[in-house]
Each structure stands twice: as C-alpha cells, then as structure tokens.
Design a protein around this motif. Structure first.
Motif, PDB file in Angstrom:
ATOM      1  N   VAL A 195       0.832  -1.200   0.000  1.00  0.00           N
ATOM      2  CA  VAL A 195       0.000   0.000   0.000  1.00  0.00           C
ATOM      3  C   VAL A 195       0.871   1.256   0.000  1.00  0.00           C
ATOM      4  CG1 VAL A 195      -1.764   1.291   1.272  1.00  0.00           C
ATOM      5  CG2 VAL A 195      -1.906  -1.212   1.108  1.00  0.00           C
ATOM      6  N   LEU A 196       1.892   1.286   0.851  1.00  0.00           N
ATOM      7  CA  LEU A 196       2.788   2.445   0.870  1.00  0.00           C
ATOM      8  C   LEU A 196       3.514   2.601  -0.464  1.00  0.00           C
ATOM      9  CD1 LEU A 196       4.391   2.280   4.431  1.00  0.00           C
ATOM     10  CD2 LEU A 196       2.683   3.912   3.595  1.00  0.00           C
ATOM     11  N   ASN A 197       3.877   1.495  -1.070  1.00  0.00           N
ATOM     12  CA  ASN A 197       4.539   1.553  -2.374  1.00  0.00           C
ATOM     13  C   ASN A 197       3.615   2.169  -3.421  1.00  0.00           C
ATOM     14  OD1 ASN A 197       6.742   0.902  -4.190  1.00  0.00           O
ATOM     15  ND2 ASN A 197       5.461  -0.738  -4.983  1.00  0.00           N
ATOM     16  N   GLN A 198       2.339   1.804  -3.373  1.00  0.00           N
ATOM     17  CA  GLN A 198       1.386   2.374  -4.323  1.00  0.00           C
ATOM     18  C   GLN A 198       1.191   3.873  -4.091  1.00  0.00           C
ATOM     19  OE1 GLN A 198      -1.762  -0.360  -3.371  1.00  0.00           O
ATOM     20  NE2 GLN A 198      -0.448  -2.049  -4.038  1.00  0.00           N
ATOM     21  N   LEU A 199       1.135   4.292  -2.828  1.00  0.00           N
ATOM     22  CA  LEU A 199       1.028   5.719  -2.522  1.00  0.00           C
ATOM     23  C   LEU A 199       2.261   6.473  -2.987  1.00  0.00           C
ATOM     24  CD1 LEU A 199      -0.467   5.692   1.097  1.00  0.00           C
ATOM     25  CD2 LEU A 199      -1.665   6.190  -1.034  1.00  0.00           C
ATOM     26  N   GLN A 200       3.441   5.888  -2.736  1.00  0.00           N
ATOM     27  CA  GLN A 200       4.686   6.544  -3.118  1.00  0.00           C
ATOM     28  C   GLN A 200       4.764   6.727  -4.634  1.00  0.00           C
ATOM     29  OE1 GLN A 200       6.984   8.066  -1.613  1.00  0.00           O
ATOM     30  NE2 GLN A 200       8.743   8.077  -3.004  1.00  0.00           N
ATOM     31  N   GLN A 201       4.390   5.709  -5.381  1.00  0.00           N
ATOM     32  CA  GLN A 201       4.469   5.795  -6.824  1.00  0.00           C
ATOM     33  C   GLN A 201       3.439   6.773  -7.405  1.00  0.00           C
ATOM     34  OE1 GLN A 201       4.147   1.792  -8.318  1.00  0.00           O
ATOM     35  NE2 GLN A 201       6.247   1.255  -7.753  1.00  0.00           N
ATOM     36  N   ALA A 202       2.250   6.835  -6.825  1.00  0.00           N
ATOM     37  CA  ALA A 202       1.178   7.671  -7.378  1.00  0.00           C
ATOM     38  C   ALA A 202       1.265   9.127  -6.935  1.00  0.00           C
ATOM     39  CB  ALA A 202      -0.179   7.094  -6.990  1.00  0.00           C
ATOM     40  N   PHE A 203       1.591   9.356  -5.662  1.00  0.00           N
ATOM     41  CA  PHE A 203       1.516  10.712  -5.121  1.00  0.00           C
ATOM     42  C   PHE A 203       2.808  11.174  -4.435  1.00  0.00           C
ATOM     43  CE2 PHE A 203      -2.771   8.752  -4.544  1.00  0.00           C
ATOM     44  CZ  PHE A 203      -3.430   9.461  -5.550  1.00  0.00           C
ATOM     45  N   GLY A 204       3.678  10.230  -4.083  1.00  0.00           N
ATOM     46  CA  GLY A 204       4.799  10.556  -3.214  1.00  0.00           C
ATOM     47  C   GLY A 204       4.340  10.584  -1.764  1.00  0.00           C
ATOM     48  N   VAL A 205       5.229  10.241  -0.840  1.00  0.00           N
ATOM     49  CA  VAL A 205       4.904  10.227   0.588  1.00  0.00           C
ATOM     50  C   VAL A 205       5.954  11.044   1.331  1.00  0.00           C
ATOM     51  CG1 VAL A 205       4.664   8.800   2.663  1.00  0.00           C
ATOM     52  CG2 VAL A 205       3.755   7.985   0.476  1.00  0.00           C
ATOM     53  N   GLU A 206       5.507  12.079   2.016  1.00  0.00           N
ATOM     54  CA  GLU A 206       6.408  12.909   2.813  1.00  0.00           C
ATOM     55  C   GLU A 206       6.664  12.285   4.185  1.00  0.00           C
ATOM     56  OE1 GLU A 206       8.063  15.788   1.950  1.00  0.00           O
ATOM     57  OE2 GLU A 206       7.379  15.177  -0.048  1.00  0.00           O
ATOM     58  N   HIS A 207       5.603  11.834   4.823  1.00  0.00           N
ATOM     59  CA  HIS A 207       5.688  11.210   6.139  1.00  0.00           C
ATOM     60  C   HIS A 207       4.549  10.210   6.268  1.00  0.00           C
ATOM     61  CE1 HIS A 207       8.699  14.066   7.554  1.00  0.00           C
ATOM     62  NE2 HIS A 207       7.953  15.031   7.031  1.00  0.00           N
ATOM     63  N   ALA A 208       4.760   9.168   7.087  1.00  0.00           N
ATOM     64  CA  ALA A 208       3.698   8.199   7.354  1.00  0.00           C
ATOM     65  C   ALA A 208       3.789   7.741   8.800  1.00  0.00           C
ATOM     66  CB  ALA A 208       3.800   7.001   6.418  1.00  0.00           C
ATOM     67  N   PHE A 209       2.637   7.566   9.409  1.00  0.00           N
ATOM     68  CA  PHE A 209       2.558   6.988  10.753  1.00  0.00           C
ATOM     69  C   PHE A 209       1.646   5.774  10.682  1.00  0.00           C
ATOM     70  CE2 PHE A 209       2.127   6.197  15.109  1.00  0.00           C
ATOM     71  CZ  PHE A 209       3.147   6.875  15.765  1.00  0.00           C
ATOM     72  N   LEU A 210       2.148   4.648  11.185  1.00  0.00           N
ATOM     73  CA  LEU A 210       1.455   3.374  11.099  1.00  0.00           C
ATOM     74  C   LEU A 210       1.077   2.908  12.504  1.00  0.00           C
ATOM     75  CD1 LEU A 210       4.039   1.666   8.704  1.00  0.00           C
ATOM     76  CD2 LEU A 210       2.125   3.165   8.074  1.00  0.00           C
ATOM     77  N   THR A 211      -0.196   2.637  12.725  1.00  0.00           N
ATOM     78  CA  THR A 211      -0.642   2.089  14.002  1.00  0.00           C
ATOM     79  C   THR A 211      -1.216   0.702  13.746  1.00  0.00           C
ATOM     80  OG1 THR A 211      -1.181   4.280  14.856  1.00  0.00           O
ATOM     81  CG2 THR A 211      -2.144   2.400  15.996  1.00  0.00           C
ATOM     82  N   THR A 212      -0.522  -0.319  14.251  1.00  0.00           N
ATOM     83  CA  THR A 212      -0.968  -1.698  14.083  1.00  0.00           C
ATOM     84  C   THR A 212      -1.847  -2.105  15.260  1.00  0.00           C
ATOM     85  OG1 THR A 212       1.040  -2.302  12.872  1.00  0.00           O
ATOM     86  CG2 THR A 212      -0.227  -4.092  13.837  1.00  0.00           C
ATOM     87  N   LEU A 213      -3.008  -2.647  14.959  1.00  0.00           N
ATOM     88  CA  LEU A 213      -3.888  -3.262  15.954  1.00  0.00           C
ATOM     89  C   LEU A 213      -3.774  -4.769  15.738  1.00  0.00           C
ATOM     90  CD1 LEU A 213      -6.932  -0.889  15.365  1.00  0.00           C
ATOM     91  CD2 LEU A 213      -5.144  -0.670  17.097  1.00  0.00           C
ATOM     92  N   HIS A 214      -2.999  -5.411  16.582  1.00  0.00           N
ATOM     93  CA  HIS A 214      -2.617  -6.812  16.343  1.00  0.00           C
ATOM     94  C   HIS A 214      -3.296  -7.718  17.353  1.00  0.00           C
ATOM     95  CE1 HIS A 214      -0.163 -10.301  15.395  1.00  0.00           C
ATOM     96  NE2 HIS A 214       0.436  -9.623  14.440  1.00  0.00           N
ATOM     97  N   SER A 215      -3.799  -8.850  16.884  1.00  0.00           N
ATOM     98  CA  SER A 215      -4.389  -9.831  17.787  1.00  0.00           C
ATOM     99  C   SER A 215      -3.320 -10.376  18.730  1.00  0.00           C
ATOM    100  CB  SER A 215      -5.032 -10.964  16.993  1.00  0.00           C
ATOM    101  OG  SER A 215      -4.084 -11.565  16.132  1.00  0.00           O
ATOM    102  N   VAL A 216      -3.763 -10.990  19.809  1.00  0.00           N
ATOM    103  CA  VAL A 216      -2.843 -11.457  20.842  1.00  0.00           C
ATOM    104  C   VAL A 216      -1.856 -12.481  20.278  1.00  0.00           C
ATOM    105  CG1 VAL A 216      -4.422 -11.016  22.741  1.00  0.00           C
ATOM    106  CG2 VAL A 216      -4.474 -13.240  21.592  1.00  0.00           C
TER     107      VAL A 216
END
Length: 356
Positions: free
Chosen positions: A167-188
């Motif tokens: 997903v980040l690769n697709q954003l980078q190729q289409a629009f460029g990414v200046e900054h990203a913050f990722l919050t993972t909600l992970h099962s136990v």
C-alpha cells in the motif's frame, strides 16, 4: 519425472502449523512435501494441535501418529524434538529448504548454525535481527523477481510488513509520501500470558492478554525502510495488541507529496487489488475483523474507512489475517525460491508427492 521439493519445518507453533495446512489446502501440495518437523513439544500434542485448531478449524485431512512421527493423508513426516540446530541431522533428511518458524534465531551467526548442521537453505518466518543478518528479504508481489537462487538465508519479513509495504509503495508511486505513521492493531500472541504474571522484560507483556489493550514495541518502520528506501526516516510506527485470537489491522496516516482526493485514492487502491487479486483485495462493505479469518491475502483495504483530510493527508485502513495470510506468503516464497534452483519442481505430480 521430477520429485517434489523436500521441506522441513523448525518450530511447529502457530505459523509452523498454518504453513503445513496452507500447503495441504493449496494446489502446490503436488509439488512440495513436508518431510520433517522439529518441535520440542511432545508428539501427542503436535498431532492433536494439527487436527484441531480453535482459529482455523479442524484439519481438512487425515492426521495420524506412526513410528514416532506424523502421517498426513498417508504421507509420513519425520518428527524430532531437538532444542538446538545441531540436534537434528538435517543433511540425512535430504531437504531442500528448512522453514524456520520458531523465531528463536535472528542473527547471521545463529542462523548459520543450521547451515553448518546440514541445512542447504533457510526461509525465515520473521525479519531476522537486521538486513545484514540474512541474504535476502522477500515480500511476494514486490521483489520476488530479485531472487537469484544463490541465497541461503531468506526472510519472509513479517505479516505487518507484507500487509503495509504494497500500500505504501502504491502511494509513493502515485503521489509521493512525505511522512507516514502506522498504528498496528494486532491480535494477541503467545508472548503474552492469559492472566497477569512474571513473564517478560517488557512490563506491559506481564499483563493479561485477554483483559486489556496492550501497547508493545514494533520494528515495522525499519521493515518498511528495507523495501522502500525512499521513505527512510519518514515512517514511524506503533503497535497495540488487542484481545482477539486472530486478524489484525493497520491504520495508515500518510502525508502525500502531491494533491489527491478521495476518489483518486480509492481508485488507486481498487486498481491495485485488481492487478494482484491473490495478494491484495479491496472492499467497502461494513466489515468486522472476523470476516478476514483464514483470508489468504497479504492485505485487504477497507474502502469504507479510507479517506482524505484536505488535499494531502490520507488515512487508509487495512485488514490482514496475521496467521493465514502470512503462511500463504511463506508458501509463495518457497515456490519462487525453489523455481530458481529446481525450475521443474512445480510440475511434479501428486503421485511423486505421495511416493517420492
């Protein structure tokens, strides 16, 4: 007639068992055969947990114990119970790839103990300590074409990296990414106790996994930078464990380099899913996490939760089965790697699998 690629599994926990089941449920079962498993636990428990799984259901085949080993649909699997790499005579098993699912070994020195003990190649179900500790880190759908076949230590990265990098690769190729913050909600996970108890140097992990939302450390940002060096220093991440058995999500906040709008963003992600339907999916239905249990995709973009705030701040919500999806990518990695050193293995018929 070519023989099937011979695989072994070291560490028969959640991912090890899911990998065996993913192979069993895949057409690739005609081309690859698990011939050995090393797991310190007793054989009765191994057989029982293969048959019955609280998350993925009853094993869709016959599981038996015979001569201190397992027999899956009539195919024998040698079982050992060593606690160190040197405790198994890997060379005598004549394997092509060892799928390392214990997660205990991360440095090159630790991993090379398997090579010294007779393993020709290792596929890791984790990122390794660092990129320097392995020969190649693979995300199927992104960089499998860069494999040469000469590697001996290959990592399949992590379930979160497999989900977010496309997903980040697709954003980078289409629009460029200046900054990203990722919050993972992970099962136990199994490094958390069911009730409070002395357990871990991370004090939060001494708390009951099923009673609290628990923040934990994550190396996801570093994992992203391995694959998307243009984002080095631009990505931060945090992870929160939530009291569900399976299926996780990542909330992506990305500051884009060029203007976008909701329509263009959704169109980009829908098109990406159409290009790689086995790996990425898109849905705008009102989902809950249980909808993605046993889902084989690396990532499912939730269009109903994806939006823009102004022209350059994108918020994308993605789901993934952190067990099954990742096990399926391990299987893809085995196929891509083995095609380079045994290019005709995928043509092996089922008869060769059962009697090879």
């Amino acid at each position: 007639m070519p023989h099937p690629i011979r695989l072994a599994i070291n560490g028969y926990g959640r991912i090890g068992r899911c990998f065996l089941r993913a192979l069993h449920e895949s057409p690739l079962r005609h081309s690859f055969q698990v011939v050995a498993i090393n797991e310190p636990a007793d054989l009765d428990s191994m057989a029982y947990l293969t048959r019955f799984d609280s998350t993925h259901g009853i094993f869709p085949g016959d599981v038996q114990q015979r001569d201190e080993g397992l027999v899956i649909d009539g195919v024998p699997i040698h079982v050992s119970h060593a606690r160190e790499p040197e405790g198994v005579d890997w060379a005598a098993l004549d394997i092509d790839i060892l799928v390392e699912c214990s997660g205990r070994y991360g440095t090159r020195a630790e991993l090379e103990r398997f090579l010294a003990a007779g393993c020709p190649r290792l596929l890791l179900s984790h990122p390794g300590r660092s990129a320097r500790d392995i020969d190649f880190t693979l995300i199927y759908g992104i960089n499998q074409h860069a494999l040469t076949g000469e590697e001996r230590l290959v990592s399949n990265a992590s379930c979160t990296t497999n989900a977010v990098v496309p997903v980040l690769n697709q954003l980078q190729q289409a629009f460029g990414v200046e900054h990203a913050f990722l919050t993972t909600l992970h099962s136990v996970m199994n490094d958390q106790p069911l009730i409070d108890g002395y357990h871990h140097s991370d004090l939060r992990r001494t708390r009951s996994a099923m009673q609290s939302i628990v923040p934990v450390a994550t190396g996801l940002a570093q994992g992203v930078e391995r694959f998307l060096p243009a984002l080095a220093g631009k990505v931060q991440a945090k992870a929160i464990r939530v009291p569900t058995l399976n299926v996780s999500a990542i909330d992506i906040m990305a500051q884009l380099s060029s203007d976008a709008d909701g329509e263009r963003l959704h169109a980009l992600l829908r098109t990406a899913a159409q290009r790689q339907p086995r790996l990425q999916a898109y849905s705008d239905a009102p989902h809950a996490s249980v909808d993605f249990n046993h889902d084989p995709h690396s990532v499912v973009v939730d269009g109903s939760q994806t939006r823009m705030n102004g022209p350059r701040l994108a918020n994308i919500f993605i789901w993934f089965d952190n067990e099954w999806g990742f096990a399926c990518r391990l299987l893809d990695a085995v196929q891509a790697w083995s095609a380079l050193f045994a290019p005709h293995a995928e043509e092996a018929p089922e008869a060769a699998l059962r009697h090879g």
